[in-house]
Design a protein around this motif. Structure first.
Motif, PDB file in Angstrom:
ATOM      1  N   ASP A  55      -6.777  58.140   2.659  1.00 19.57           N
ATOM      2  CA  ASP A  55      -6.305  57.601   1.383  1.00 19.57           C
ATOM      3  C   ASP A  55      -6.155  56.075   1.478  1.00 19.57           C
ATOM      4  O   ASP A  55      -6.455  55.355   0.520  1.00 19.57           O
ATOM      5  N   THR A  56      -5.696  55.599   2.636  1.00 16.78           N
ATOM      6  CA  THR A  56      -5.547  54.152   2.842  1.00 16.78           C
ATOM      7  C   THR A  56      -6.902  53.455   2.752  1.00 16.78           C
ATOM      8  O   THR A  56      -7.049  52.414   2.095  1.00 16.78           O
ATOM      9  N   ILE A  57      -7.877  54.056   3.395  1.00 21.02           N
ATOM     10  CA  ILE A  57      -9.230  53.470   3.381  1.00 21.02           C
ATOM     11  C   ILE A  57      -9.807  53.503   1.972  1.00 21.02           C
ATOM     12  O   ILE A  57     -10.467  52.554   1.528  1.00 21.02           O
ATOM     13  N   ARG A  58      -9.541  54.596   1.231  1.00 23.05           N
ATOM     14  CA  ARG A  58     -10.034  54.695  -0.149  1.00 23.05           C
ATOM     15  C   ARG A  58      -9.426  53.611  -1.015  1.00 23.05           C
ATOM     16  O   ARG A  58     -10.127  52.955  -1.803  1.00 23.05           O
ATOM     17  N   VAL A  59      -8.120  53.369  -0.860  1.00 22.79           N
ATOM     18  CA  VAL A  59      -7.448  52.338  -1.643  1.00 22.79           C
ATOM     19  C   VAL A  59      -7.992  50.954  -1.260  1.00 22.79           C
ATOM     20  O   VAL A  59      -8.231  50.099  -2.121  1.00 22.79           O
ATOM     21  N   PHE A  60      -8.186  50.754   0.050  1.00 17.75           N
ATOM     22  CA  PHE A  60      -8.716  49.468   0.527  1.00 17.75           C
ATOM     23  C   PHE A  60     -10.087  49.185  -0.094  1.00 17.75           C
ATOM     24  O   PHE A  60     -10.356  48.084  -0.580  1.00 17.75           O
TER      25      PHE A  60
END
Length: 228
Positions: A55-60
């Motif tokens: 999810d962090t990578i998707r937001v980034f």
């Protein structure tokens, strides 16, 4: 153009190509760095854990403004006693593929073409037999008793063709009368007109194919070797 100027132009094109390509790469690298830092800052505002999840990578990636960068940048985490520190990274290959290398490619292509042109011209003019006579792209080596074209390749001639070409080269005006030729080549023949005509016709084919010369007839009374 003098050889040193040709080399200077070639080096200028190569340096210009390298500098143009590096400038484009550096500019793109700065844009990528700024975009990644901005996206990372926005992502960390909502990140409260030291675990980087999908999810962090998707937001980034959603915060990245450079579309070609999405999915190519990676996040690296350093765990420290006081917390964690996250870095955004991107490979040099990705930055290079995003940079505009077309101007550099054009300059590099020009450098390659110019290099081939200079090499070709040098090969055409480099061969200079020692003590040879040069005229219209042909060289006659007195020591070898042979003719060479501009590329230094031996021009094969029949014995009669060889004698006649030597006569043309040794003549200051490169002009020979019919009588001079017949007396030198066929001294015992009363009328060598037809034989001379055949010899000139065959020699013309060789000379015109291997040099910038031609043989012209002056009303059948004389023949001149001249530049086309």
């Amino acid at each position: 153009m003098k050889p040193r100027y040709s080399v200077l132009l070639l080096l200028t094109l190569i340096v210009a190509s390298a500098m143009t390509g590096y400038h484009s790469f550096s500019t793109t690298r700065q844009l990528v760095t700024n975009d990644m830092n901005r996206a990372l800052a926005l992502t960390l505002e909502a990140q409260r854990s030291d675990v980087i999840s999908a999810d962090t990578i998707r937001v980034f990636n959603s915060h990245l403004q450079l579309e070609k960068l999405r999915g190519k940048a990676v996040l690296a985490v350093e765990t420290r006693p006081q917390g964690f520190q996250c870095h955004a990274k991107c490979s040099a290959a990705t930055i290079f593929s995003m940079s505009d290398q077309r101007p550099a490619a054009v300059l590099w292509t020009m450098a390659v073409l110019w290099g081939f042109f200079c090499l070709h011209r040098r090969r055409k003019t480099a061969f200079q037999p020692v003590g040879a006579k040069h005229f219209g792209g042909l060289s006659f080596s007195e020591s070898d008793q042979r003719f060479f074209d501009a590329r230094g390749e031996h021009v094969k001639l029949t014995p009669m063709q060889q004698q006649l070409m030597e006569m043309f080269f040794r003549s200051p005006s490169h002009l020979l009368t019919k009588a001079e030729i017949c007396d030198a080549l066929w001294p015992r023949k009363d009328d060598a007109s037809e034989t001379l005509y055949s010899l000139i016709r065959r020699l013309k084919t060789v000379v015109e194919a291997r040099s910038d010369l031609k043989i012209e007839s002056e009303r059948g009374r004389a023949y001149e070797l001249k530049i086309k």
